[in-house]
Write a protein that holds these residues in place. Structure first.
Motif, PDB file in Angstrom:
ATOM      1  N   LEU A 132      -9.353  20.175  27.454  1.00 39.04           N
ATOM      2  CA  LEU A 132      -9.261  19.359  26.254  1.00 39.04           C
ATOM      3  C   LEU A 132     -10.190  19.927  25.194  1.00 39.04           C
ATOM      4  O   LEU A 132     -11.370  20.177  25.467  1.00 39.04           O
ATOM      5  CB  LEU A 132      -9.641  17.912  26.569  1.00 39.04           C
ATOM      6  N   THR A 180      -0.590  21.791  22.101  1.00 44.40           N
ATOM      7  CA  THR A 180      -0.697  21.050  23.355  1.00 44.40           C
ATOM      8  C   THR A 180       0.533  21.302  24.226  1.00 44.40           C
ATOM      9  O   THR A 180       1.667  21.093  23.790  1.00 44.40           O
ATOM     10  CB  THR A 180      -0.848  19.553  23.083  1.00 44.40           C
ATOM     11  N   GLN A 228      -3.046  23.022  31.898  1.00 45.45           N
ATOM     12  CA  GLN A 228      -2.843  22.105  30.784  1.00 45.45           C
ATOM     13  C   GLN A 228      -3.812  22.412  29.651  1.00 45.45           C
ATOM     14  O   GLN A 228      -5.022  22.533  29.866  1.00 45.45           O
ATOM     15  CB  GLN A 228      -3.038  20.655  31.238  1.00 45.45           C
ATOM     16  N   THR A 260      -4.788  20.659  26.012  1.00 46.52           N
ATOM     17  CA  THR A 260      -4.628  19.490  25.164  1.00 46.52           C
ATOM     18  C   THR A 260      -5.542  19.626  23.958  1.00 46.52           C
ATOM     19  O   THR A 260      -6.756  19.796  24.112  1.00 46.52           O
ATOM     20  CB  THR A 260      -4.958  18.196  25.919  1.00 46.52           C
ATOM     21  N   SER A 305      -6.808  17.764  20.581  1.00 48.42           N
ATOM     22  CA  SER A 305      -6.894  16.461  19.941  1.00 48.42           C
ATOM     23  C   SER A 305      -7.223  16.607  18.465  1.00 48.42           C
ATOM     24  O   SER A 305      -7.770  17.624  18.020  1.00 48.42           O
ATOM     25  CB  SER A 305      -7.953  15.594  20.626  1.00 48.42           C
TER      26      SER A 305
END
Length: 120
Positions: free
Chosen positions: A11, A90, A115, A117, A119
């Motif tokens: 993230l 993403t 993954q 991601t 933001s």
């Protein structure tokens, strides 16, 4: 057989950076092209970047100027340096490699995905 393992996802805030790695292992004779793909929910898998055996590279228009693909042949590893990340980046990122083993001709192999991601 051959195994590809991705790492480095996570993230991150928009504008940040991540470096993905994909290491190949097994009875490898030669690795030809190595690619990064990504797939977001409800979207088709798309090719992000490719690096060929002697270092020639190509990128999707959406990542040009922001992402850099590279490889370390001694480590059988491909990297994707991702800078200036945007929320639209993403996705699950997958590596793919065209590899000849000691007993087989060249075939495609896939990693399990990592993954990413981004933001706002």
């Amino acid at each position: 057989q051959v195994q590809l393992v991705e790492s480095g996802g996570g993230l991150v805030q928009a504008g940040g950076s991540l470096r993905l790695s994909c290491a190949a292992s097994g009875s490898i004779f030669r690795i030809n092209a190595m690619d990064w793909y990504r797939q977001a929910p409800g979207k088709q898998r798309e090719l992000v970047a490719v690096i060929r055996s002697y270092g020639n590279t190509d990128y999707a228009d959406s990542v040009k100027g922001r992402f850099t693909i590279s490889r370390d042949n001694a480590k059988n590893t491909v990297y994707l340096q991702m800078n200036s990340l945007k929320p639209e980046d993403t996705a699950v990122y997958y590596c793919n490699a065209v590899i000849a083993t000691m007993t087989r001709g060249a075939s495609n192999y896939w990693g399990q995905g990592t993954q990413v991601t981004v933001s706002s």
